[in-house]
Scaffold this motif. Structure first.
Motif, PDB file in Angstrom:
ATOM      1  N   MET A 162       0.787  -1.298   0.044  1.00 59.77           N
ATOM      2  CA  MET A 162       0.101  -0.019  -0.122  1.00 59.77           C
ATOM      3  C   MET A 162       0.880   1.336  -0.101  1.00 59.77           C
ATOM      4  N   ALA A 163       1.804   1.111   0.841  1.00 58.10           N
ATOM      5  CA  ALA A 163       2.788   2.355   0.878  1.00 58.10           C
ATOM      6  C   ALA A 163       3.416   2.695  -0.395  1.00 58.10           C
ATOM      7  N   ALA A 164       3.879   1.667  -1.310  1.00 53.66           N
ATOM      8  CA  ALA A 164       4.458   2.084  -2.493  1.00 53.66           C
ATOM      9  C   ALA A 164       3.542   2.209  -3.530  1.00 53.66           C
ATOM     10  N   ALA A 165       2.112   1.788  -3.209  1.00 50.83           N
ATOM     11  CA  ALA A 165       1.252   2.150  -4.577  1.00 50.83           C
ATOM     12  C   ALA A 165       0.918   3.580  -4.146  1.00 50.83           C
ATOM     13  N   ARG A 166       0.936   4.128  -3.053  1.00 54.55           N
ATOM     14  CA  ARG A 166       0.502   5.313  -2.815  1.00 54.55           C
ATOM     15  C   ARG A 166       1.796   6.501  -3.480  1.00 54.55           C
ATOM     16  N   LEU A 167       2.605   6.066  -3.783  1.00 58.79           N
ATOM     17  CA  LEU A 167       3.698   6.550  -4.419  1.00 58.79           C
ATOM     18  C   LEU A 167       3.606   6.690  -5.913  1.00 58.79           C
ATOM     19  N   GLY A 168       2.685   5.600  -6.193  1.00 56.20           N
ATOM     20  CA  GLY A 168       2.440   5.574  -7.689  1.00 56.20           C
ATOM     21  C   GLY A 168       3.443   4.493  -8.241  1.00 56.20           C
ATOM     22  N   LYS A 169       3.987   3.541  -7.464  1.00 57.49           N
ATOM     23  CA  LYS A 169       4.393   2.387  -7.938  1.00 57.49           C
ATOM     24  C   LYS A 169       3.920   1.532  -8.314  1.00 57.49           C
ATOM     25  N   ARG A 170       4.385   0.386  -9.457  1.00 55.83           N
ATOM     26  CA  ARG A 170       3.772  -0.660  -9.933  1.00 55.83           C
ATOM     27  C   ARG A 170       4.432  -1.954  -8.870  1.00 55.83           C
TER      28      ARG A 170
ATOM     29  N   ILE B 131      -4.174   5.166   9.985  1.00 61.47           N
ATOM     30  CA  ILE B 131      -4.276   4.529   8.593  1.00 61.47           C
ATOM     31  C   ILE B 131      -5.561   3.605   8.738  1.00 61.47           C
ATOM     32  N   TRP B 132      -5.704   2.601   9.553  1.00 53.40           N
ATOM     33  CA  TRP B 132      -6.577   1.732   9.844  1.00 53.40           C
ATOM     34  C   TRP B 132      -7.832   2.461   9.582  1.00 53.40           C
ATOM     35  N   ALA B 133      -8.201   3.301  10.207  1.00 55.23           N
ATOM     36  CA  ALA B 133      -9.373   4.227  10.279  1.00 55.23           C
ATOM     37  C   ALA B 133      -9.624   4.796   9.050  1.00 55.23           C
ATOM     38  N   ALA B 134      -8.528   5.190   8.480  1.00 54.30           N
ATOM     39  CA  ALA B 134      -8.790   5.941   6.969  1.00 54.30           C
ATOM     40  C   ALA B 134      -9.346   4.887   5.923  1.00 54.30           C
ATOM     41  N   ILE B 135      -8.657   3.813   6.030  1.00 59.88           N
ATOM     42  CA  ILE B 135      -8.802   2.887   4.928  1.00 59.88           C
ATOM     43  C   ILE B 135     -10.004   1.859   5.230  1.00 59.88           C
ATOM     44  N   ALA B 136     -10.572   1.594   6.249  1.00 57.97           N
ATOM     45  CA  ALA B 136     -11.415   0.779   6.545  1.00 57.97           C
ATOM     46  C   ALA B 136     -12.738   1.095   5.763  1.00 57.97           C
ATOM     47  N   PRO B 137     -13.310   2.202   5.928  1.00 60.86           N
ATOM     48  CA  PRO B 137     -14.477   2.689   5.020  1.00 60.86           C
ATOM     49  C   PRO B 137     -13.919   2.227   3.724  1.00 60.86           C
ATOM     50  N   GLN B 138     -13.074   2.616   3.092  1.00 58.91           N
ATOM     51  CA  GLN B 138     -13.015   2.609   1.666  1.00 58.91           C
ATOM     52  C   GLN B 138     -12.666   1.166   1.242  1.00 58.91           C
ATOM     53  N   ALA B 139     -11.944   0.134   2.011  1.00 54.34           N
ATOM     54  CA  ALA B 139     -11.745  -1.303   1.846  1.00 54.34           C
ATOM     55  C   ALA B 139     -12.954  -2.115   2.161  1.00 54.34           C
TER      56      ALA B 139
ATOM     57  N   PHE C 128      12.632   4.393  -1.472  1.00 57.13           N
ATOM     58  CA  PHE C 128      12.374   5.107  -2.945  1.00 57.13           C
ATOM     59  C   PHE C 128      12.704   6.789  -2.740  1.00 57.13           C
ATOM     60  N   GLY C 129      13.394   6.945  -1.282  1.00 56.05           N
ATOM     61  CA  GLY C 129      13.664   8.648  -1.219  1.00 56.05           C
ATOM     62  C   GLY C 129      12.595   9.252  -1.473  1.00 56.05           C
ATOM     63  N   GLU C 130      11.212   8.914  -0.983  1.00 56.94           N
ATOM     64  CA  GLU C 130      10.226  10.183  -1.204  1.00 56.94           C
ATOM     65  C   GLU C 130       9.274   9.715   0.083  1.00 56.94           C
ATOM     66  N   SER C 131       8.597  10.837   0.505  1.00 56.47           N
ATOM     67  CA  SER C 131       7.791  10.847   1.535  1.00 56.47           C
ATOM     68  C   SER C 131       6.527  10.051   1.422  1.00 56.47           C
ATOM     69  N   VAL C 132       6.262   9.044   2.262  1.00 56.45           N
ATOM     70  CA  VAL C 132       4.981   8.423   1.745  1.00 56.45           C
ATOM     71  C   VAL C 132       3.653   9.166   2.762  1.00 56.45           C
ATOM     72  N   ALA C 133       4.139   9.575   3.917  1.00 57.14           N
ATOM     73  CA  ALA C 133       3.166  10.041   4.738  1.00 57.14           C
ATOM     74  C   ALA C 133       2.355  11.135   4.203  1.00 57.14           C
ATOM     75  N   ALA C 134       3.221  12.108   3.173  1.00 58.49           N
ATOM     76  CA  ALA C 134       2.354  13.272   2.703  1.00 58.49           C
ATOM     77  C   ALA C 134       1.564  13.057   1.572  1.00 58.49           C
ATOM     78  N   VAL C 135       1.528  11.806   1.258  1.00 56.22           N
ATOM     79  CA  VAL C 135       0.471  11.351   0.262  1.00 56.22           C
ATOM     80  C   VAL C 135      -0.647  10.824   0.754  1.00 56.22           C
ATOM     81  N   PRO C 136      -1.780  11.179   0.521  1.00 54.40           N
ATOM     82  CA  PRO C 136      -3.319  10.908   1.029  1.00 54.40           C
ATOM     83  C   PRO C 136      -3.376   9.387   0.801  1.00 54.40           C
ATOM     84  N   ILE C 137      -4.159   8.949   1.465  1.00 47.65           N
ATOM     85  CA  ILE C 137      -4.487   7.395   1.491  1.00 47.65           C
ATOM     86  C   ILE C 137      -5.744   7.133   0.872  1.00 47.65           C
ATOM     87  N   THR C 138      -5.600   7.143  -0.570  1.00 46.05           N
ATOM     88  CA  THR C 138      -7.077   7.125  -1.213  1.00 46.05           C
ATOM     89  C   THR C 138      -6.580   6.073  -2.359  1.00 46.05           C
ATOM     90  N   GLY C 139      -7.645   5.256  -2.635  1.00 50.73           N
ATOM     91  CA  GLY C 139      -7.410   4.356  -4.089  1.00 50.73           C
ATOM     92  C   GLY C 139      -7.412   5.307  -5.291  1.00 50.73           C
TER      93      GLY C 139
END
Ligand SMILES: Cc1cc2nc3c(=O)[nH]c(=O)nc-3n(C[C@H](O)[C@H](O)[C@H](O)COP(=O)(O)OP(=O)(O)OC[C@H]3O[C@@H](n4cnc5c(N)ncnc54)[C@H](O)[C@@H]3O)c2cc1C
Length: 382
Positions: A19-27, A68-76, A370-381
């Motif tokens: 999930m963290a890598a996907a938030r950065l747009g990684k495959r 993070i659990w609270a943010a993703i639970a409704p989405q997932a 990856f040298g990028e901040s994951v926490a700065a990226v919102p947790i959405t699909g």
């Protein structure tokens, strides 16, 4: 196709890294040996514990992971079946531990409840056995058997993560990942093998002095009452480092070593979680070594049920199911990250905290890799 990241292991830690890598747009591809994750991550209480975690990094990671659990639970589509923690206190020596905890930064938002307030919040608990309770609002509880597959399905559907199950990874040397079903190509890899110490990077794991903790778990029939939060008993105050490391815990430990010697010998303490169907998930015990015993010990079950009865004043409802689970354990460290090769991270949680800390750990590891901040990226699909 060349993936940006291969994650080995489809338990909560592997999914958190995906999930963290996907938030950065990684495959991302997750490679799991079993048909679906079947280890500690689906055998646990699903209790995202904040209060009681070791002061410092573990407590901070638990707070972030809970967010993070609270943010993703409704989405997932993951149900939060309980919120908060109630530690029922029945010994004189327990009250000073709760009071000392409340004076630390970890006590923010928590409270000491009187016996009457406790019974008001949890009608059905026998007030006669209680001196009060420590209340924490920070926890959430999920049904792991449901949550882990739903999290995986959501990562696939909303974040485009590829899953390859029924596939054992045999070696990891990016860009080549050798598997039991042929090669997979990825620029980087994160290995989250749970309690498998032998398949990948065994020397790096052995260097951490890791063994296994085996736990006994029970599911009890619906007792006909609803707990307002996940429950723990006094025994948790000398097991969870956020309490047990406080000087105020010493008299309680001395008392319990005298009155509860057999329970402590088997690492018994009490957690009671309640599912949406009313059934109770009750445990647990801790036996350490490199060969988990697959045979459940009836005496250990009796000790857990005795603690349930003593802490709640309830006659234990019938046992519906029993299981054992195991996780990696190290004496001195709750987790570790190693870099056994370029572009490879081996991540292992070596304590019973994976449901509570994996999301925060993954943000740190993927951010560094990856040298990028994951926490700065919102947790959405997407
Ligand atoms: C009974 C019990 C109760 C617990 N209660 C709680 C709790 O309430 N709260 C909490 O925070 N923590 C709890 N824990 C701890 C928590 O469950 C673990 O820390 C966490 O699940 C570890 O996650 P993981 O992904 O590292 O490991 P696992 O869930 O074991 O997943 C590892 C996965 O990697 C796969 N794998 C390994 N090697 C390979 C390979 N070479 N190729 C392909 N796949 C591979 C395995 O098949 C497995 O599916 C509990 C643990 C147990 C056992």
């Amino acid at each position: 196709m060349i993936f940006d990241l291969a994650v080995i292991g489809g338990g909560i830690l592997g999914l958190a890294h995906a999930m963290a890598a996907a938030r950065l747009g990684k495959r991302v591809i997750v490679i799991e040996r079993d048909a679906a994750a079947n280890g500690a991550s689906i055998r646990n209480f699903g209790f995202i514990t904040v209060s009681g975690q070791a002061r410092g990094a573990t407590w901070r990671r638990a707070r972030r992971s809970r967010e993070i659990w609270a943010a993703i639970a409704p989405q997932a589509g993951i149900d939060i079946t309980q919120r908060g923690l109630l530690v029922s206190l029945r010994f004189d020596e327990s009250l000073p531990v709760a009071e000392a905890f409340l004076k630390t930064e970890m006590g923010e938002g928590c409270a000491l409840l009187s016996r009457d307030e406790c019974v008001r919040r949890a009608p059905g608990l026998a007030g006669a056995v209680l001196k009060g309770a420590l209340w924490s609002p920070h926890e959430v509880r999920v049904e792991s058997r449901q949550a882990i597959p739903r999290l995986a399905a959501w990562l696939a559907a909303a974040h485009g993560v590829t899953f390859q199950t029924g596939t054992a990874v045999l070696s990891v040397a990016p860009p080549l990942i050798e598997t039991s079903r042929g090669p997979i190509h990825a620029a980087a890899a994160v290995v989250c093998p749970g309690d498998d110490f032998v398949s990948l990077f065994p020397e790096a794991i052995a260097a951490r002095g890791v063994d296994k903790s085996t736990l006994t778990m029970l599911r009890l029939a619906d007792p006909g009452l609803r707990l307002p939060a996940t429950l723990m008993s006094d025994l948790g105050l000398i097991r969870y480092l956020g309490y047990s490391a406080l000087p105020a815990a010493a008299p309680l430990r001395a008392r319990l070593e005298h009155t509860h010697a057999e329970a402590l010998e088997h690492g018994v303490h009490l957690i009671v979680a309640q599912g949406a169907d009313g059934q109770l998930i009750v445990g647990d015990s801790h036996h350490y070594g490199d060969r988990p015993d697959p045979f459940m010990n009836a005496r250990v079950e009796a000790l857990i049920l005795a603690e349930f009865a003593a802490a709640t004043g309830l006659t234990p409802p019938p046992v519906v199911s029993r299981w054992v689970g195991s996780y990696a354990h190290a004496q001195d460290s709750p987790m570790f990250v190693a870099a056994p090769r370029d572009q490879v991270r081996l991540v292992m949680i070596t304590s019973g905290t994976g449901a509570s800390t994996s999301f925060a750990i993954a943000e740190e590891v993927i951010g560094e890799l990856f040298g990028e901040s994951v926490a700065a990226v919102p947790i959405t699909g997407t």
